[in-house]
Enzyme design. Structure first.
Site, PDB file in Angstrom:
ATOM      1  N   ASP A  86       0.159  97.895  22.524  1.00 19.82           N
ATOM      2  CA  ASP A  86      -0.923  98.877  22.450  1.00 19.82           C
ATOM      3  C   ASP A  86      -0.576 100.208  23.100  1.00 19.82           C
ATOM      4  O   ASP A  86      -1.414 101.085  23.197  1.00 19.82           O
ATOM      5  CB  ASP A  86      -2.179  98.327  23.148  1.00 19.82           C
ATOM      6  CG  ASP A  86      -2.826  97.216  22.357  1.00 19.82           C
ATOM      7  OD1 ASP A  86      -3.606  96.448  22.942  1.00 19.82           O
ATOM      8  OD2 ASP A  86      -2.536  97.120  21.145  1.00 19.82           O
ATOM      9  N   LYS A 103      -6.077  95.597  40.238  1.00 20.58           N
ATOM     10  CA  LYS A 103      -7.412  96.188  40.425  1.00 20.58           C
ATOM     11  C   LYS A 103      -7.780  96.348  41.903  1.00 20.58           C
ATOM     12  O   LYS A 103      -8.696  95.715  42.416  1.00 20.58           O
ATOM     13  CB  LYS A 103      -8.487  95.345  39.721  1.00 20.58           C
ATOM     14  CG  LYS A 103      -8.352  95.361  38.201  1.00 20.58           C
ATOM     15  CD  LYS A 103      -9.573  94.751  37.531  1.00 20.58           C
ATOM     16  CE  LYS A 103      -9.503  94.708  36.024  1.00 20.58           C
ATOM     17  NZ  LYS A 103      -8.225  94.358  35.399  1.00 20.58           N
ATOM     18  N   ASP A 140      -3.257 103.305  26.545  1.00 22.41           N
ATOM     19  CA  ASP A 140      -3.375 101.989  25.914  1.00 22.41           C
ATOM     20  C   ASP A 140      -4.462 102.133  24.853  1.00 22.41           C
ATOM     21  O   ASP A 140      -5.631 102.297  25.177  1.00 22.41           O
ATOM     22  CB  ASP A 140      -3.772 100.953  26.974  1.00 22.41           C
ATOM     23  CG  ASP A 140      -4.052  99.574  26.369  1.00 22.41           C
ATOM     24  OD1 ASP A 140      -4.482  99.491  25.209  1.00 22.41           O
ATOM     25  OD2 ASP A 140      -3.851  98.576  27.078  1.00 22.41           O
TER      26      ASP A 140
END
Lengths: 360, 424
Positions: free
Chosen positions: A110, A162, A218
């Site tokens: 992607d 994250k 992406d």
């Protein structure tokens, strides 16, 4: 050299487009997503591309046959019948990847960017260790996996997935070079490369980060697909501006296939790509959109931030905005308002959609 | 000879018609190209021996009002006068009673009374014939129409003796169902009506001497419906009802104006076919009933209709699409716009590719005799109910935005899209 492209499964985040066409073949800036990557790889010396797929990709293989011949390369499939995570597909393709001692590329399918494959090879050879990860700077790193590394030589210290506090603003850009020796670290079972393989490599000083310059995105979901399109077009403006459309209706960066017909008093752009055989009728205004092959945009329509699938018909005076996505062969009748609609293929829309929703 | 009284109300009434009524008295608001009460006056003037039309209301005399009155006299060759009530409210009967000498001067045999805020295909001649067929003694006739059970309680309900057509019972806006037959707000009276109003007036005077809370204003409020029909004339056998099935509607809100616009345009096929636009070379594309004022400049690539009124001096650009809407005097609509179910106010400006859209509140098509819903402005959860979009006068709307189900007050400069809002 070889490259393994992690194509994955059904591309559900790019539905409704992926309901009728495999994700790697969806045209980004008028060229199948996969071909952006393949052409850049071939340019850097890659001659064998392995597509790691988790579904039966016969349709994909058939369409790529022509590309195989055109570029004089080999494209093969590695078909994982059970989910193998992000590292497993490498183990599945072990035989091919270990055919020689050369390092090989691994890419997330992607990713669209100014592909740095040549620089990657040089950087990887220079440090001489087992793995290189390309990193890119983002403004909101907490949404991704942050890579913490030494700015002097790029040696990676650790990964933080994250992060809840700021640890850095460089994230994993989804492009790697590995030596075949990495395959001894990966077993043929569901394995996460970020959680299981990379930390071990980092602690033994075998993983290095190369910073990407230029744009990166992406494009696996519609909102990001459009943002990526804008970044890509901006890059075209700086590198190969002759590709951009310069017709009377053009505003800003616009890419238009030569077979497209555009009516009078239109405004096309900024940031629009229009695929082959599309017809844009008089008085249409199109901004920040991708329009795929064979669609018709009827007169006086106003489109902003939309992806129009193949062979669609958008009616007169229609207003569509807010990342509206039309699947293949969708008809939007005259005078409708579609706000953030996600429309499944072969559907005829005869009522406005005032608030974002999925139309089946 | 005959007269007609038209009750036109005042600025404190008809607030549901704002913001359109902020710039212009509601009775003068154009529907199908002509002021609301133009249609009343036209219908009345067609009755033989109609000598005078008296407008009663509490608006201050203005350039628009006096100009309108003189043009009415010219067009229809009948005396038109405006009598202004100076106290704020005398009630629908109180105002007439106050001016009874003027109404009765010249000894009219009968007179019509029409409320300004209704519209319809008024069957005045048929109503007059019916009234006369009853006989020569004093009596009074109400024009009525059929409504649904649920909606009837929003109007004046009439119970009719089917044989004699007498009104056996009248109640204004009952809380429970009484009858599906409702008053249209249009009456034929013999001069004796003032005797009954006079009785009510005296009764009111007597009552309030005991009521220390009554304000000076309340003392003379006599409402035709509640005080005369439902009290004085109840059981008198003098009140009759004439039922019609022709088009009739109240015009309380902007949505009702668009609905009335559609019906009046339709009536033009019979009354003024030359006013309806036709397709022609170099003319805009017209679908259904469309009225375009001769001074309007409309680009030939525009597509208008059905049910569109374009007023004086309006400019419509290339490729514009307008459907079920009223564009008021002097407005400018630029190229490629799409305007649906809206009213665009006087001298407003709409930029290119902008979309202005409202939601119709049409009567339920599945129910016979259904009337326009008198919907609340806000829903129980606090959101604005979807309705006709109204752009007030002198509003500037930039290009490429959407104004959806919103109301924009006059003189506003919009900068972005709006949905389901009142923009102050």
């Amino acid at each position: 050299m070889k490259a393994l492209i992690l194509v994955g499964g059904y591309g559900t985040r790019l539905r409704p487009l992926t309901l009728t066409r495999p994700k790697p073949l969806i045209e980004f800036a008028n060229k199948p997503m996969l071909m952006h990557q393949i052409e850049a790889l071939v340019d850097a010396g890659v001659r064998h591309i392995i597509l790691a797929v988790s579904y039966n990709a016969e349709m994909l293989m058939k369409e790529l046959k022509a590309e195989e011949e055109r570029l004089s390369i080999k494209i093969t499939m590695s078909h994982e019948k059970d989910p193998l995570g992000t590292a497993g597909p490498l183990a599945l393709a072990k035989e091919v990847l270990c055919q020689d001692e050369e390092p090989f590329f691994v890419l997330n399918s992607d990713v669209i960017c100014d592909f740095p494959f040549k620089s990657m090879i040089a950087f990887h050879r220079n440090h001489g260790k087992e793995g290189t990860i390309v990193v890119t700077k983002v403004s909101e790193p907490s949404k991704y996996g942050v890579v913490v590394y030494s700015p002097e030589n790029g040696q990676i210290d650790r990964f933080v997935e994250k992060p809840q506090e700021y640890v850095g603003n460089k994230i994993n850009a989804g492009m790697y070079i590995f030596n075949p020796s990495i395959l001894s670290r990966i077993q043929l079972r569901p394995t996460s490369i970020e959680k299981e393989v990379f930390p071990a490599m980092a602690s033994s000083g075998n993983l290095y980060a190369m910073e990407l310059s230029g744009f990166w995105m992406d494009v696996g979901q519609p909102k990001d697909f459009l943002t990526g399109m804008c970044l890509y077009l901006n890059d075209v403006k700086h590198k190969t501006p002759e590709r951009l459309y310069k017709g009377e209706a053009a505003v800003g960066n616009v890419l238009v296939d030569p077979s497209v017909r555009i009516g009078s008093n239109c405004r096309i752009g900024p940031d629009v790509t229009i695929g082959p055989d599309v017809v844009i009728e008089d008085g249409a205004c199109i901004k920040r959109c991708t329009i795929l092959r064979g669609s018709v945009i009827k007169s006086h329509a106003w489109l902003n931030s939309c992806i129009i699938g193949w062979r669609c018909r958008v009616g007169q005076w229609a207003r569509m905005e807010n990342v509206t996505v039309l699947g293949e062969d969708v008809i939007v009748k005259d005078e409708l308002y579609i706000n953030g609609g996600s429309v499944l293929p072969h559907k005829e829309i005869s009522e406005s959609v005032q608030d974002p929703r999925i139309i089946m | 000879m005959l007269k007609t009284v038209i009750l036109i109300g005042g600025p404190s009434k008809g607030t549901r018609f704002r913001p359109l009524s902020l710039d212009m008295p509601k009775p003068l608001f154009p529907i199908a190209g002509f002021p609301m009460i133009y249609h009343h006056i036209e219908a009345a003037s067609k009755i033989a021996n109609m000598k005078e039309i008296i407008l009663i209301g509490s608006y201050q005399p203005s350039k628009e009002l006096t100009g309108f009155i003189s043009s009415m006299q010219q067009d229809f060759k009948v005396i038109v006068r405006y009598l202004q009530e100076y106290t704020t409210t005398l009630g629908t009967a109180g105002g007439m009673y106050h001016f009874r000498d003027q109404i009765l001067s010249g000894d009219p045999d009968l007179f019509f009374v029409m409320n300004a805020d209704v519209c319809g295909d008024f069957p005045l001649q048929d109503m007059l014939n019916f009234h006369r067929s009853i006989g020569n003694t004093p009596h009074f006739t109400i024009l009525a129409t059929e409504a649904t059970r649920q909606q009837s309680i929003n109007y004046g309900c009439i119970v009719e003796n089917k044989d004699t057509h007498q009104v056996t019972h009248y109640v204004e806006k009952p809380s429970t169902f009484v009858s599906t037959l409702i008053s249209c707000g249009i009456y034929v009276f013999s001069p004796e009506i003032f005797e009954y109003i006079g009785i009510a007036f005296k009764r009111l005077q007597e009552d309030i001497t005991f009521d220390v809370d009554a304000t000076l204003q309340n003392r003379a409020v006599i409402r035709m419906e509640q005080d005369i029909f439902a009290r004085e004339l109840m059981g008198s056998g003098l009140l009759y009802v004439y039922q019609t099935s022709k088009f009739w509607s109240q015009v309380k809100s902007a949505g009702a104006a668009v609905y009335a616009n559609r019906h009046y345009l339709n009536i033009y096929h019979r009354t003024h076919p030359e006013w309806l636009s036709k397709n022609d070379k170099d003319k805009p594309n017209v679908i259904g009933d469309v009225y375009i004022h001769p001074t309007a400049i409309v680009h030939p690539t525009a597509t208008l209709g059905p049910n569109v009124t374009i007023s004086k001096n309006v400019q419509i650009g290339a490729g514009v699409r307008i459907r079920e809407s009223i564009i008021l005097q002097g407005a400018v609509i630029q190229d490629h716009c799409c305007i649906l179910y809206s009213i665009v106010g006087w001298t407003s400006f709409v930029g290119e590719w902008t979309r202005i859209e409202g939601t119709p509140n049409d009567p339920n098509p599945n129910k016979p005799f259904a009337k326009l819903d008198i919907a609340d402005l806000f829903q129980p959860d606090g959101r604005l109910s979807p309705s006709i979009t109204v752009i007030g006068s002198n509003v500037h709307i930039p290009p490429e935005i959407i104004v959806l189900n919103s109301i924009v007050l006059p003189d506003k400069d919009l900068e972005r899209s709006y949905k389901n809002q009142i923009i102050l």
